[in-house]
Design an enzyme around this catalytic site. Sequence first.
Site, short mmCIF file in Angstrom:
data_model
loop_
_atom_site.label_atom_id
_atom_site.label_comp_id
_atom_site.label_asym_id
_atom_site.label_seq_id
_atom_site.Cartn_x
_atom_site.Cartn_y
_atom_site.Cartn_z
N GLY A 63 28.68 14.93 -6.54
CA GLY A 63 28.98 16.17 -7.28
C GLY A 63 28.66 15.67 -8.80
N GLY A 101 28.84 14.47 -2.34
CA GLY A 101 28.45 16.06 -2.25
C GLY A 101 27.16 16.02 -1.35
N GLU A 133 35.19 8.32 -2.64
CA GLU A 133 36.05 9.05 -3.53
C GLU A 133 37.54 8.29 -4.04
OE1 GLU A 133 33.35 11.71 -2.07
OE2 GLU A 133 34.49 10.55 -1.13
N ASP A 141 36.04 14.99 0.01
CA ASP A 141 35.92 16.61 0.28
C ASP A 141 34.62 17.00 0.71
OD1 ASP A 141 34.55 15.94 -1.98
OD2 ASP A 141 34.95 17.78 -3.01
#
Length: 349
Positions: free
Chosen positions: A65, A114, A137, A145
């Site tokens: 992202g 992402g 992350e 996520d």
Amino acid sequence: MTDDILVRIEGHAGFISLNRPSALNALTLPMVHAMTEALLAWRDDDAVQCIVIDHADGRGFCAGGDIAFLRNSAINDGGVSGRKFFHDEYQLNHLLFTYPKPVVAFMDGICMGGGVGISQPGRFRVATENTKFAMPETGIGLFPDVGGGWYLSRLEGRMGQYLALTGSRVAGAECLALGLATHYLPSSALADAKTRIASEDIERIDGILSNLSETPPDSKIVETIVQINRHFASDKLEDIISSLEGDESEWAMKELATLRTKSPQTCKVALRQLAESLKLADFADNMAMEYRIASRVLVRPDFAEGVRAVIVDKDHAPQWDPASPEGVTEALIDAIFAPLPAQEEWKPL
């Protein structure tokens, strides 16, 4: 729509091509909306029988992202626009996971964060010699996520916990060995694969990809699964560190050194996230949990600091807060996972 996403119908296939090569196709909110719009339009269109997700150019399938945007939100608007991004991105992840038509994702290049979220829901996930898969992350103070809790927790043994904590990069052959990819093709065969998928019976997709597959090189990560299962056996970060400290092998020392550079908060969040996800029967429940986490870690100190260290100042010397695993209390983790007010909870489209 946005020029960063190219949408077309070819034969009976709907193509979604990521087209932001200067940023390794990192997702922006307009890109998320463009993909969602196309998928919703095609869901009930009989002319579109399957979906192909790929990238138009460059060496990145999707590097994640837009973390610079998310950091800016954390610093300047209290996380409001960042939470909107996560909310809508997670709706896209869930839409793909529950999509009624076959989805084929070509993970030909860097596939992180992402990019994992838009490829792993696919029934067919194609890796190549260019694939570099990771959930990195813990290095930026976020957490794995976009459904990472679901996918990683369901890998063999403790492989998911290892990948979540270390952010280790996985090559295409290793993706196939771990089940993160369903097929391994040489990148030179991808154009042919896409043409055939768009023109032949959709019941033939598996056969087409299998026919064009090649034997991948040996998977190095699979050779270390015994060590991974032993040292990453616990859901407590301190236990994992202690286990690695007790092993003087080169492998253990390297993994320990890697872990010590990661956000202790993120590592503890990831261990709780994977343990909780494995208990869930519905992907939507997983995404609701991940949205609760995202809405909170976005505005915690480690995220802004992690992105500063990696992409703003590029000094790769983040000052984590809390600085040690012992400083990340159960109460803090409980607060990160706690339900949101009813009107703020995440829901699928």
